[in-house]
Design an enzyme around this catalytic site. Structure first.
Site, PDB file in Angstrom:
ATOM      1  CB  SER A   1      -0.892   0.014   1.248  1.00 18.96           C
ATOM      2  OG  SER A   1      -1.382   1.325   1.441  1.00 18.96           O
TER       3      SER A   1
ATOM      4  CG  HIS B   1      -3.858  -1.575  -1.407  1.00 22.80           C
ATOM      5  ND1 HIS B   1      -4.969  -2.325  -1.712  1.00 22.80           N
ATOM      6  CD2 HIS B   1      -4.224  -0.770  -0.373  1.00 22.80           C
ATOM      7  CE1 HIS B   1      -5.958  -1.998  -0.895  1.00 22.80           C
ATOM      8  NE2 HIS B   1      -5.531  -1.052  -0.074  1.00 22.80           N
TER       9      HIS B   1
ATOM     10  CG  ASP C   1      -5.029   2.430   1.037  1.00 16.96           C
ATOM     11  OD1 ASP C   1      -5.991   1.645   0.957  1.00 16.96           O
ATOM     12  OD2 ASP C   1      -3.902   2.091   1.450  1.00 16.96           O
TER      13      ASP C   1
ATOM     14  CG  MET D   1      -8.140   7.083   2.970  1.00 17.82           C
ATOM     15  SD  MET D   1      -7.241   7.017   4.519  1.00 17.82           S
ATOM     16  CE  MET D   1      -6.440   5.420   4.356  1.00 17.82           C
TER      17      MET D   1
ATOM     18  CG  HIS E   1      -9.230   0.186  -0.075  1.00 20.25           C
ATOM     19  ND1 HIS E   1      -8.564  -0.045   1.112  1.00 20.25           N
ATOM     20  CD2 HIS E   1     -10.544   0.213   0.232  1.00 20.25           C
ATOM     21  CE1 HIS E   1      -9.442  -0.140   2.096  1.00 20.25           C
ATOM     22  NE2 HIS E   1     -10.654   0.025   1.590  1.00 20.25           N
TER      23      HIS E   1
ATOM     24  CG  MET F   1     -11.219   3.308   2.584  1.00 17.00           C
ATOM     25  SD  MET F   1      -9.627   3.237   3.401  1.00 17.00           S
ATOM     26  CE  MET F   1      -8.534   3.304   1.974  1.00 17.00           C
TER      27      MET F   1
ATOM     28  CG  MET G   1     -11.372  -2.859   5.674  1.00 18.31           C
ATOM     29  SD  MET G   1      -9.943  -2.409   4.680  1.00 18.31           S
ATOM     30  CE  MET G   1      -8.931  -1.507   5.857  1.00 18.31           C
TER      31      MET G   1
ATOM     32  CG  ASP H   1      -6.045  -2.831   3.362  1.00 22.35           C
ATOM     33  OD1 ASP H   1      -4.927  -2.603   3.856  1.00 22.35           O
ATOM     34  OD2 ASP H   1      -6.704  -1.975   2.724  1.00 22.35           O
TER      35      ASP H   1
END
Ligand code: DX5
Ligand code: ZN
Length: 227
Positions: free
Chosen positions: A8, A33, A35, A37, A66, A68, A137, A179
């Protein structure tokens, strides 16, 4: 079982991301990966499609986005266009989970649902045929460097069973990803519980080799994953 390791980049040096993704690819990473957010679905704020597009030419391996974020749908075409290969999202963040999964596939990406520690696996029941990835998660989403929640192990066994039953009944292949808090010393038991795709942020980017690469930690992760 094929094991995939997905560092990540949340824990990478953001001032030189191109170099960082090249370094993990050179060290044998299977996926990047990524992320995302939004300071709404989770308290933190990170990176978006422009950064995905910027790192895309630096590596050949797939980019595992991913999300979020809430809402989800508007970002899907943008990430697909930016070169994402996998897009996963949290079911709580989409009003229409089935539609969002279909939207991801319609844009040519693999689609996945992410289960928070308290999210029941039953949320996958009626969309199994639209899933390419199930992501559990093993921390609450929002930050890197948190401790692995042990209750993820029995949950993984249950998810593995659901996926195996689906595949044994002629269903498509579904990856089982984990993750949060994945380290050299617990990756073995996580794989033993059924995971095939392992995200590792701080474990990888917090442990550079003397020569600045990530070969040593990637080798250790892979060795312990297959032990
Ligand atoms: C957390 C992120 C993770 C995070 C993992 O919300 O989704 O991908 O980067 O970091 P580590 O491996 O340090 O727990
Ligand atoms: Zn993640």
């Amino acid at each position: 079982m094929t094991i995939r390791i997905a560092p990540s980049i949340l824990s990478a040096d953001f001032s030189r991301l191109g170099e960082e993704v090249r370094a993990i690819e050179a060290a044998g990473a299977d996926l990047v990966h990524f992320d995302v957010m939004d300071n709404h679905y989770v308290p933190n704020l990170t990176i978006g499609p422009l950064v995905c597009e910027a790192i895309r030419p630096h590596v050949k391996i797939g980019i595992d986005v991913h999300l979020m974020v809430e809402p989800v749908d508007a970002l899907i075409p943008l990430f697909a266009k930016a070169g994402a290969n996998i897009i996963t999202f949290h079911p709580e963040a989409s009003r229409h989970v089935d539609r969002t999964l279909q939207l991801i596939r319609d844009h040519g990406c693999k689609a996945g649902l992410v289960f928070n520690p308290a999210t029941p696996l039953s949320l996958m029941d009626h969309v199994m045929d639209k899933l390419d990835v199930v992501l559990l998660m093993s921390v609450n989403p929002g930050f890197g460097g948190q401790k692995f929640i042990p209750g993820t192990l029995p949950k993984l066994l249950e998810a593995r069973q659901r996926i195996d039953t689906h595949m044994a009944n002629g269903g498509q292949t579904i990856w089982l990803e984990v993750d949060g808090g994945v380290k050299v010393d617990n990756i073995g038991e996580i794989v033993a519980a059924g995971a095939d795709t392992l995200v590792a942020g701080s474990a990888v980017f917090g442990a550079p080799d003397n020569n600045g690469g990530y070969h040593t930690v990637m080798k250790q992760l892979r060795k312990n994953a297959s032990a």
